[in-house]
Design an enzyme around this catalytic site. Structure first.
Site, PDB file in Angstrom:
ATOM      1  CD  GLU A  72       4.113 -10.291  -4.046  1.00  0.00           C
ATOM      2  OE1 GLU A  72       4.073 -10.905  -2.964  1.00  0.00           O
ATOM      3  OE2 GLU A  72       3.109 -10.144  -4.781  1.00  0.00           O
ATOM      4  CE  LYS A 127       3.451 -18.596  -0.422  1.00  0.00           C
ATOM      5  NZ  LYS A 127       2.865 -18.627  -1.790  1.00  0.00           N
ATOM      6  CG  HIS A 175      -0.586  15.880  13.864  1.00  0.00           C
ATOM      7  ND1 HIS A 175      -0.425  17.043  14.589  1.00  0.00           N
ATOM      8  CD2 HIS A 175      -1.427  16.190  12.840  1.00  0.00           C
ATOM      9  CE1 HIS A 175      -1.144  18.004  14.045  1.00  0.00           C
ATOM     10  NE2 HIS A 175      -1.763  17.515  12.978  1.00  0.00           N
TER      11      HIS A 175
END
Length: 556
Positions: A363, A522, A394
């Site tokens: 960000e 937004k 793994h």
């Protein structure tokens, strides 16, 4: 001293047009064919030479594809970019967040009492400590049982409602410092607007012993207020409206909205517009953490930040941990062309740390224009990712060792365990922490030096499998080592990465303290919400894909 006028953007310097950049480009050609095996063979003391330390936090950067000349050229680049001046500008409270005309003063949040840091001629440190004292008093009341719910019950569960920096920071730190937490009080975190999140957080709770902390600077953040309203409805449906004042507190700057919600503003803990969300875990946003670990441990957490702040501000670049990490990261991002960076903590408690750094780094430095709005001339922030060791071994370490993509990595480990383990790991007297550390060290060694075809064949491997069991090596990594995962050490680590990100942002000439990239989604979501919920068929004006998806969602 800060002024109300925006700071002039640091010289719109095209860093790629400087002599220092050209020198690094030439140097890259010289070093590109040199392996880490060669570098270690040429210098038996390389592991000690390419290391630095600050207040017990040790950085070994010897397993990187660099030489003393590389460090010399990189630090020269930092000086050419004016890094020292930018560091001082931040600590002086200048408005270095030029797109929002704000100072950037998360360093004030952990400044010791008596330090003077000004914004517009006003020392902000006394205010910081006033809020810290209020937080401490409240946390002590909750922890001691002096603060009771509406029915007289002690608080047993704290639910932090926030998103972004109001969630990632405290959630990460709570997990990291669980060994220091009061286990009689559980802390949960709600961030997602998906109703499942708040439902799962409250499904097995007793409202009479639950405290909600609603964390939102403006108290208008869509996801946070939606979840806060859901929590309020759940609580009042069981305990009544009068219970709100005993079961909700706020972390915000908007007293009017807090009061409208029904929270007594006496129980509002403030912070300031010079604190960015992703830099806020060490202010009132960390109230849930303070309740969990207690005020003394929280202040040790702040002391770790402050120690790294001082180191960043005063240490020569050649021995400055955040600067070194920033420059090494830039070396790989811009000169080797690596796109990602792995953070691999060998501590189960640091399970959320890579996700926290994703926001901090991506960000901050996920920008494509410089301070003056011009397109940048070089790649900027990398994709940051990772999980704790040894689990990752793994999963994706196969790609790290034998894949075609070079992924620089930070390995984070601790000399002493928080818990000694039960019994031994292998029946031969090796405890679990030693097994963890053996893997921690082995992975950096394997990445750096690999295994040649000749070495594999010498072990008797059949010829048809030699290529499959050969490791190219020459994969870079940093090793960070602290004595133990304590509140102080965690504060150090967070501040280390904060200042690393800032270092890189200065050299790239970008603003590491805004986040305009989150805004467009937004705005568009605001258009779509009524289109999804209206009773009448809406007139859709999106692209054909979005229109078709809205129609499918409306059809159920």
């Amino acid at each position: 001293m800060s002024t109300t006028e925006p700071a002039a953007p640091v010289a719109p310097l095209d860093i790629t047009a400087t002599e220092e950049w050209a020198a690094l480009t030439t140097h890259l050609r010289e070093i590109s064919e040199v392996s880490l095996r060669d570098l270690f063979a040429a210098d038996p003391r390389r592991g000690e030479t390419f290391a630095a330390e600050a207040d017990g936090l040790y950085l070994d950067y010897s397993k990187n594809r660099l030489t003393a000349r590389t460090v010399e050229l990189l630090t020269a680049l930092a000086r050419r970019a004016g890094l020292a001046d930018r560091i001082e500008a931040m600590f002086r409270g200048e408005r270095i967040n030029v797109t929002e005309n704000r100072p950037v003063l998360h360093v004030a949040l952990r400044a010791p009492a008596g330090t003077r840091i000004e914004v517009d001629g006003v020392d902000v440190v006394p205010d910081v400590h006033r809020v810290l004292d209020a937080m401490s008093q409240f946390a002590d009341r909750v922890r001691s049982g002096d603060w009771l719910g509406a029915t007289g019950e002690r608080i047993r569960t704290v639910v932090n409602i926030g998103i972004g920096g109001s969630d990632l920071g405290p959630a990460m730190a709570y997990d990291a410092l669980r060994d220091y937490a009061d286990r009689s009080i559980e802390v949960r975190f709600v961030s997602n607007v998906d109703p499942t999140d708040i439902w799962e957080a409250t499904a097995d709770l007793d409202p009479a012993s639950t405290l909600f902390i609603v964390s939102s600077k403006t108290f208008t953040t869509l996801e946070t207020i939606s979840n806060a309203r859901a929590a309020r409805s759940w609580l009042t449906g069981l305990l009544g409206e009068d219970a709100v004042s005993r079961h909700f507190v706020a972390v915000s700057t908007n007293a009017e909205k807090v009061a409208e919600f029904g929270i007594d503003t006496v129980n509002m803990f403030e912070f300031w517009d010079w604190v960015g969300g992703r830099y806020s875990v060490d202010c009132a946003i960390g109230l849930s953490l303070m309740i969990a670990i207690g005020p003394p441990n929280f202040r040790e957490f702040l002391a770790g930040f402050a120690a790294m702040d001082t180191h960043f501000r005063t240490a020569p670049f050649e021995r400055n941990l955040p600067v070194l990490l920033g420059l090494i990261g830039l070396w790989y991002r811009d000169f080797f062309g690596t796109a990602t960076h792995a953070v691999l903590p060998y501590s189960h408690y640091l399970g959320r740390f890579p996700a926290y750094l994703q926001q901090l780094d991506m960000e901050s430095n996920g920008k494509s224009v410089d301070l003056t709005g011009r397109p940048v001339s070089t790649p900027t922030g990398p994709i940051v990712w990772g999980t704790p060791g040894t689990n990752g071994q793994h999963a994706y370490y196969q790609l790290l060792h034998q894949g075609t993509t070079i992924v620089p990595a930070d390995f984070i480990g601790f000399v002493r365990p928080n818990h000694p383990g039960v019994g031994t790991a292998d029946g031969a007297g090796v405890d679990q922490h030693a097994l963890l550390l053996a893997n921690f060290l082995a992975q950096t060694e394997a990445l750096a030096f690999g295994r040649t075809a000749a070495e594999v064949a010498a072990e008797g491997v059949t010829p048809d499998l030699v290529a499959h069991r050969t490791f190219p090596g020459n994969r870079p990594s940093n090793t960070l080592l602290a004595q133990k995962l304590t509140p102080f050490a965690l504060g150090q680590l967070i501040a280390l990465y904060e200042h690393k990100v800032f270092t890189q942002g200065v050299i790239w000439g970008i603003n590491s303290f805004d986040q305009w990239g989150v805004e467009l989604g937004k705005v568009l979501a605001g258009r779509i919400i009524p289109e999804l919920g209206s009773e009448q068929e809406p007139e859709l004006g999106h692209d054909s894909s979005t229109n078709a998806l809205i129609k499918r969602l409306r059809a159920g």
